[in-house]
Structure formats: structure tokens, C-alpha cells
Design a protein around this motif. Structure first.
Motif, PDB file in Angstrom:
ATOM      1  N   TYR A   1       0.985  -1.082   0.073  1.00 54.17           N
ATOM      2  CA  TYR A   1      -0.083   0.131  -0.122  1.00 54.17           C
ATOM      3  C   TYR A   1       0.809   1.279  -0.009  1.00 54.17           C
ATOM      4  O   TYR A   1       0.616   2.245  -0.796  1.00 54.17           O
ATOM      5  CB  TYR A   1      -0.874   0.132   1.353  1.00 54.17           C
ATOM      6  N   ASP A   2       1.902   1.320   0.834  1.00 50.26           N
ATOM      7  CA  ASP A   2       2.827   2.399   0.814  1.00 50.26           C
ATOM      8  C   ASP A   2       3.463   2.482  -0.562  1.00 50.26           C
ATOM      9  O   ASP A   2       3.787   3.791  -1.046  1.00 50.26           O
ATOM     10  CB  ASP A   2       3.972   1.997   1.695  1.00 50.26           C
ATOM     11  N   ARG A   3       4.005   1.521  -1.060  1.00 49.90           N
ATOM     12  CA  ARG A   3       4.278   1.631  -2.679  1.00 49.90           C
ATOM     13  C   ARG A   3       3.578   2.167  -3.466  1.00 49.90           C
ATOM     14  O   ARG A   3       3.722   2.878  -4.242  1.00 49.90           O
ATOM     15  CB  ARG A   3       4.875   0.203  -3.076  1.00 49.90           C
ATOM     16  N   HIS A   4       2.321   1.839  -3.398  1.00 48.96           N
ATOM     17  CA  HIS A   4       1.210   2.150  -4.406  1.00 48.96           C
ATOM     18  C   HIS A   4       1.044   3.757  -4.012  1.00 48.96           C
ATOM     19  O   HIS A   4       0.872   4.345  -5.057  1.00 48.96           O
ATOM     20  CB  HIS A   4       0.000   1.646  -4.099  1.00 48.96           C
ATOM     21  N   ARG A   5       0.956   4.384  -2.835  1.00 53.53           N
ATOM     22  CA  ARG A   5       0.753   5.505  -2.402  1.00 53.53           C
ATOM     23  C   ARG A   5       1.986   6.424  -2.920  1.00 53.53           C
ATOM     24  O   ARG A   5       1.883   7.441  -3.610  1.00 53.53           O
ATOM     25  CB  ARG A   5       0.687   5.823  -1.127  1.00 53.53           C
ATOM     26  N   ARG A   6       2.929   5.997  -2.828  1.00 54.42           N
ATOM     27  CA  ARG A   6       4.603   6.724  -3.538  1.00 54.42           C
ATOM     28  C   ARG A   6       4.234   6.741  -5.202  1.00 54.42           C
ATOM     29  O   ARG A   6       4.416   7.769  -5.719  1.00 54.42           O
ATOM     30  CB  ARG A   6       5.811   5.996  -2.958  1.00 54.42           C
ATOM     31  N   ARG A   7       3.813   5.714  -5.716  1.00 51.80           N
ATOM     32  CA  ARG A   7       3.629   5.549  -7.220  1.00 51.80           C
ATOM     33  C   ARG A   7       2.706   6.741  -7.452  1.00 51.80           C
ATOM     34  O   ARG A   7       3.008   7.495  -8.507  1.00 51.80           O
ATOM     35  CB  ARG A   7       3.283   4.320  -7.503  1.00 51.80           C
ATOM     36  N   GLN A   8       1.653   6.717  -6.752  1.00 49.25           N
ATOM     37  CA  GLN A   8       0.427   7.679  -7.138  1.00 49.25           C
ATOM     38  C   GLN A   8       0.960   8.935  -7.043  1.00 49.25           C
ATOM     39  O   GLN A   8       0.711  10.103  -7.924  1.00 49.25           O
ATOM     40  CB  GLN A   8      -0.746   7.530  -6.044  1.00 49.25           C
ATOM     41  N   ARG A   9       1.947   9.336  -5.931  1.00 49.18           N
ATOM     42  CA  ARG A   9       2.621  10.662  -5.721  1.00 49.18           C
ATOM     43  C   ARG A   9       3.482  11.118  -6.875  1.00 49.18           C
ATOM     44  O   ARG A   9       3.250  12.339  -7.586  1.00 49.18           O
ATOM     45  CB  ARG A   9       3.202  10.616  -4.354  1.00 49.18           C
ATOM     46  N   ARG A  10       4.243   9.853  -7.341  1.00 49.57           N
ATOM     47  CA  ARG A  10       5.154  10.291  -8.497  1.00 49.57           C
ATOM     48  C   ARG A  10       4.057  10.530  -9.765  1.00 49.57           C
ATOM     49  O   ARG A  10       4.482  11.307 -10.490  1.00 49.57           O
ATOM     50  CB  ARG A  10       5.961   9.033  -8.804  1.00 49.57           C
ATOM     51  N   GLN A  11       3.032   9.905  -9.757  1.00 41.51           N
ATOM     52  CA  GLN A  11       2.186  10.255 -10.989  1.00 41.51           C
ATOM     53  C   GLN A  11       1.646  11.471 -11.022  1.00 41.51           C
ATOM     54  O   GLN A  11       1.424  12.214 -12.131  1.00 41.51           O
ATOM     55  CB  GLN A  11       1.128   9.114 -11.188  1.00 41.51           C
ATOM     56  N   ARG A  12       1.311  11.898  -9.711  1.00 46.79           N
ATOM     57  CA  ARG A  12       0.629  13.236  -9.481  1.00 46.79           C
ATOM     58  C   ARG A  12       1.696  14.369  -9.901  1.00 46.79           C
ATOM     59  O   ARG A  12       1.312  15.425 -10.635  1.00 46.79           O
ATOM     60  CB  ARG A  12       0.083  13.533  -8.312  1.00 46.79           C
ATOM     61  N   MET A  13       2.941  14.013  -9.650  1.00 44.05           N
ATOM     62  CA  MET A  13       4.034  15.120 -10.062  1.00 44.05           C
ATOM     63  C   MET A  13       4.115  14.888 -11.235  1.00 44.05           C
ATOM     64  O   MET A  13       4.383  16.453 -11.950  1.00 44.05           O
ATOM     65  CB  MET A  13       5.296  14.583  -9.238  1.00 44.05           C
ATOM     66  N   VAL A  14       4.266  13.899 -11.974  1.00 44.32           N
ATOM     67  CA  VAL A  14       4.383  13.782 -13.388  1.00 44.32           C
ATOM     68  C   VAL A  14       3.173  14.568 -13.994  1.00 44.32           C
ATOM     69  O   VAL A  14       3.574  15.315 -15.125  1.00 44.32           O
ATOM     70  CB  VAL A  14       4.447  12.523 -14.165  1.00 44.32           C
TER      71      VAL A  14
END
Length: 277
Positions: free
Chosen positions: A101-114
Motif C-alpha cells: 500500500y505504501d509503494r502504491h501511494r508513493r507511485r501515485q504521488r509520482r504520477q501526480r508530480m508527472v
């Protein structure tokens, strides 16, 4: 179906009272259990209750009910599809749900930055499109002055910011679209103000091309400037700014040719007093 089940490491069973009564679901689960253990079965409960007191609510197939280990399964009750998916993946990969879940949230944050970066880039592109729309449909002096100011901003002030993010390709696109307009406003050298303004814009474009390694394009723009300055010089040889600008264009050409290793050509562009030094 037997071959496919035999080649599968896991069996994800979509559980509901209807599937629990299905003969085909029971056959598939039973066949899988003969090949692998219950620990490789992942029940995903969409309706009903496992180990229900009332048979009407039972959602697990009979083969799973007969296993000695309780299979609580992954339930949709009170959970989002995203959570159910992540729990299923965590079971498949044998990774703790919290870690996944933590990995998924980090990935979502990266996607938002992109996404934010893409939005910024799109804003610049839309801004550029608006600029050239103004140029095409309204040639009034005030509009043209605004367009030239915006063009200078895009090619000069925005240059270091986009270079920092490695997106000079945007400026290169602006420079390509600008060339026709700049040539248009500088065709009549009888208006020195227009011609010098075009020279300034063209020099900014050349700097962009030089930054992205397109030295030939930059050289062409400097040569165009020199040609225009020579025409202006013929109209009024006494204007000092023309000689100054011409000297700067020759220096820029010398710099480009040194970068290309054309030292003899670079020497040709250097003023005589610089050669003596």
C-alpha cells in the motif's frame, strides 16, 4: 480448462452464493486443490458470508469449506476496489499489504508530480499557440508588440527554467514556429526599428538552437542578421548601433565555428583588433 488450471500457480475464486452453488466452479476448485494446496487459493468475496450459518448466504464452494484451514478471503465489504486489488496482489507476491500500500501511494504521488509537469508543459504549448494565433489574425501594432514581448519571454526568460527541467525541445518548437513571423516583420529594412527587433528575436532563437546542439540552424540565423544589418548599413552608414550589432553577430558566428572545429572560419569572423591580440 484443466490444462490452464494445471499451469497456474494461484487460483483466484470470485465467491458469492451463486458461485458456491455452481457445479463448474466446484469442479475447477476441486481440480486445483488436487494439484496444489489451499494456500494457493485466494477467495475474493463479492457477496455472501464464508462459513455462514445459513446455507443461503454461504459464498465458499464446497471444496474450500472442506479444507481444514479457515479461508477468510478478501472481502469487498467496506473496501474499495483499489484496496481489494492491492490485497489480492499482496497475496500473489507474498508481500505485506501495508508495504504494498505504501509503494502504491508513493507511485501515485509520482504520477501526480508527472501530471503536474505535463500540465505545465501543456500550458506553455497552449500559450505558444495563443501567441501565434494573435500573430496570424491581428497585425495591429499593439497586438504585435504584445506578441513580440511574449515571444522574447518564451525564447529568453523561460530558457533557463526549461533547461533546468531538460525540456528545451519546447523552446525549439517555439523557435521553429517563430521564424516565419520574424522574417515577415523584417522584410522591409526601411523601418529600422522593425528590422532591429527581428534581429533581437532571431538572436534569441539562435541561442536556443545552440543550446540544443543545432549549430547549423543557429549559424543560419546569425548570417540572416548580418545580411539585414548590411542592408541597414547601406541606408544609413553613420548609425553606430548597426556596427555594434554586426560585430556581435560576427562574434557569435566565430563562437559557433570554434565549437564545430572550424578555426579558420572562426578567425575570418573575428575583428582585426581581436586578431592582433
Amino acid at each position: 480448462m484443466r490444462e490452464e488450471i494445471g499451469q497456474s500457480q494461484f487460483l483466484i475464486v470470485i465467491c458469492s452464493p451463486d458461485s458456491a452453488k455452481s457445479e463448474w466452479v466446484e469442479m475447477e476448485v476441486s481440480h486445483f486443490l488436487t494439484l496444489r494446496g489451499h494456500e494457493f487459493v485466494i477467495p475474493v468475496i463479492i457477496k455472501g458470508t464464508p462459513y455462514a450459518k445459513d446455507a443461503v448466504d454461504e459464498c465458499l464452494p464446497l471444496s474450500l469449506l472442506r479444507t481444514e484451514v479457515d479461508l477468510l478471503g478478501i472481502s469487498f465489504a467496506g473496501q474499495s476496489k483499489e484496496q481489494v486489488l492491492l490485497k489480492t496482489v499482496s497475496a500473489l507476491l507474498d508481500i505485506k499489504y501495508d508495504s504494498l500500500y505504501d509503494r502504491h501511494r508513493r507511485r501515485q504521488r509520482r504520477q501526480r508530480m508527472v501530471a503536474a509537469t505535463v500540465a505545465t508543459v501543456m500550458f506553455v504549448i497552449v500559450l505558444t499557440a495563443a501567441l501565434f494565433s494573435i500573430m496570424q489574425w491581428n497585425r495591429a501594432e499593439q497586438r504585435r508588440a504584445e506578441a513580440e514581448q511574449l515571444l522574447n519571454y518564451l525564447l529568453l526568460d523561460l530558457h533557463p527554467k526549461l533547461q533546468q527541467f531538460g525540456r528545451l525541445d519546447i523552446l525549439e518548437s517555439v523557435a521553429e514556429q517563430s521564424r516565419e513571423y520574424i522574417d515577415y516583420i523584417s522584410t522591409d529594412v526601411r523601418d529600422p526599428i522593425d528590422a532591429i527587433q527581428a534581429i533581437s528575436l532571431r538572436r534569441n532563437m539562435a541561442e536556443v538552437y545552440q543550446s540544443v546542439g543545432k549549430l547549423e540552424n543557429a549559424e543560419t540565423l546569425h548570417l540572416k542578421n548580418i545580411s539585414v544589418l548590411k542592408k541597414l548599413e547601406q541606408i544609413d552608414p553613420k548609425v553606430g548601433i548597426i556596427h555594434l550589432l554586426k560585430g556581435e553577430e560576427h562574434q557569435a558566428l566565430a563562437s559557433i565555428r570554434k565549437t564545430e572545429g572550424r578555426f579558420q572560419d572562426a578567425l575570418h569572423e573575428t575583428p582585426m583588433k581581436e586578431k592582433l591580440k
